[in-house]
Design a protein around this motif. Sequence first.
Motif, PDB file in Angstrom:
ATOM      1  N   LEU A   1      37.038  47.512  49.223  1.00 35.57           N
ATOM      2  CA  LEU A   1      36.123  46.594  49.913  1.00 35.57           C
ATOM      3  C   LEU A   1      36.118  45.224  49.229  1.00 35.57           C
ATOM      4  O   LEU A   1      35.962  44.201  49.886  1.00 35.57           O
ATOM      5  N   HIS A   2      36.307  45.220  47.901  1.00 32.37           N
ATOM      6  CA  HIS A   2      36.440  43.939  47.202  1.00 32.37           C
ATOM      7  C   HIS A   2      37.712  43.223  47.663  1.00 32.37           C
ATOM      8  O   HIS A   2      37.686  42.038  48.008  1.00 32.37           O
ATOM      9  N   VAL A   3      38.815  43.963  47.686  1.00 32.25           N
ATOM     10  CA  VAL A   3      40.100  43.360  48.071  1.00 32.25           C
ATOM     11  C   VAL A   3      40.026  42.773  49.484  1.00 32.25           C
ATOM     12  O   VAL A   3      40.566  41.698  49.758  1.00 32.25           O
TER      13      VAL A   3
ATOM     14  N   THR B   1      33.408  42.590  40.327  1.00 25.62           N
ATOM     15  CA  THR B   1      34.314  41.669  39.649  1.00 25.62           C
ATOM     16  C   THR B   1      35.714  41.862  40.217  1.00 25.62           C
ATOM     17  O   THR B   1      35.975  42.826  40.926  1.00 25.62           O
ATOM     18  N   HIS B   2      36.630  40.916  39.887  1.00 27.34           N
ATOM     19  CA  HIS B   2      38.022  41.131  40.306  1.00 27.34           C
ATOM     20  C   HIS B   2      38.552  42.359  39.582  1.00 27.34           C
ATOM     21  O   HIS B   2      38.518  42.399  38.349  1.00 27.34           O
ATOM     22  N   PRO B   3      39.042  43.352  40.296  1.00 28.45           N
ATOM     23  CA  PRO B   3      39.595  44.510  39.590  1.00 28.45           C
ATOM     24  C   PRO B   3      40.850  44.123  38.810  1.00 28.45           C
ATOM     25  O   PRO B   3      41.581  43.221  39.226  1.00 28.45           O
TER      26      PRO B   3
ATOM     27  N   GLN C   1      37.660  41.339  50.854  1.00 25.30           N
ATOM     28  CA  GLN C   1      36.939  40.066  50.957  1.00 25.30           C
ATOM     29  C   GLN C   1      37.373  39.078  49.871  1.00 25.30           C
ATOM     30  O   GLN C   1      36.717  38.075  49.649  1.00 25.30           O
ATOM     31  N   CYS C   2      38.465  39.365  49.166  1.00 32.87           N
ATOM     32  CA  CYS C   2      38.919  38.484  48.091  1.00 32.87           C
ATOM     33  C   CYS C   2      40.402  38.174  48.280  1.00 32.87           C
ATOM     34  O   CYS C   2      41.262  39.031  48.050  1.00 32.87           O
ATOM     35  N   ALA C   3      40.699  36.962  48.693  1.00 27.77           N
ATOM     36  CA  ALA C   3      42.081  36.580  48.987  1.00 27.77           C
ATOM     37  C   ALA C   3      42.963  36.682  47.748  1.00 27.77           C
ATOM     38  O   ALA C   3      44.129  37.084  47.831  1.00 27.77           O
ATOM     39  N   SER C   4      42.398  36.350  46.582  1.00 31.77           N
ATOM     40  CA  SER C   4      43.186  36.368  45.357  1.00 31.77           C
ATOM     41  C   SER C   4      43.615  37.794  45.002  1.00 31.77           C
ATOM     42  O   SER C   4      44.773  38.050  44.642  1.00 31.77           O
ATOM     43  N   CYS C   5      42.710  38.741  45.125  1.00 30.77           N
ATOM     44  CA  CYS C   5      43.063  40.137  44.826  1.00 30.77           C
ATOM     45  C   CYS C   5      44.016  40.688  45.890  1.00 30.77           C
ATOM     46  O   CYS C   5      44.930  41.455  45.567  1.00 30.77           O
ATOM     47  N   ALA C   6      43.802  40.294  47.142  1.00 31.17           N
ATOM     48  CA  ALA C   6      44.691  40.776  48.202  1.00 31.17           C
ATOM     49  C   ALA C   6      46.115  40.296  47.958  1.00 31.17           C
ATOM     50  O   ALA C   6      47.083  41.045  48.102  1.00 31.17           O
TER      51      ALA C   6
END
Length: 252
Positions: A133-135, A108-110, A137-142
């Motif tokens: 690793l989530h960040v 999930t989004h952290p 591949q996730c533009a919103s979290c980055a």
Amino acid sequence: MTEQFEDFFHKAISQALNWKEGQPPSAIYEALALVCVSEALAKLSEVRKADRDALARLGRRALLQAGGRTDEEAEALALVLPLARRGLAFLAGTAPANGRDGAAIYLTHPGPSELVAMTRGKPDAFGAASVALHVLQCASCAADLSLLERVREPAGISLRAAAADLSPMLSPTEGHSVGTCEALSAEAVLFDGGVLAVYANEPLAVRLVVEGGTTDDMRPGYWSGRVPQDTATLDATLYVGDKTTTWKIRLH
Ligand SMILES: [Zn+2]
């Protein structure tokens, strides 16, 4: 935030490089997991190439010899090794396609606290690697990660905010309220141009994640961003401090 990360990342690397034959390889695995965090923070190239190469050599050897003697050890390694391997791949510039190597990516989004914890290598190197690793591949979290420095230390915020050239917080009286989240004591206010702000009762990190939305600002007790206007109800995920909940916000 990144300065702190660099400090303990360098420490983790030297601990790994001081590894002696016969010692448990945990320090090597930890340093490799932190490579994933470093990659998510775009800080890996700042590590000396000689150190990166030495860690890669050592990591390759440790991973070849990896294996648990008891079921318990093997179970723990099943989580640790794919994350360490992913770190090794980043060092070698050959990161595999996501999901192919069994690395436990945070699904999930952290929340904001978890994103900040990641930059400190917490809850541990492997938990942080999983969020990293989530960040990656996730533009919103980055994007949100880069805004989070401001909410890192609520006590230091006023100084930071005063020193930085920040756009002012939106005043809730200039928009209209579109809902309250009882569970986390927060209110959503809509402004012209599809700008939404969330005000929490507590001065904690606030983050709202909406499909197709972007974050403009995050401060203790406050989040603002742009949300899609072509929908009557937003399916949002709200984070306030360590708590999270889903939230349907009726825009029209
Ligand atoms: Zn995300």
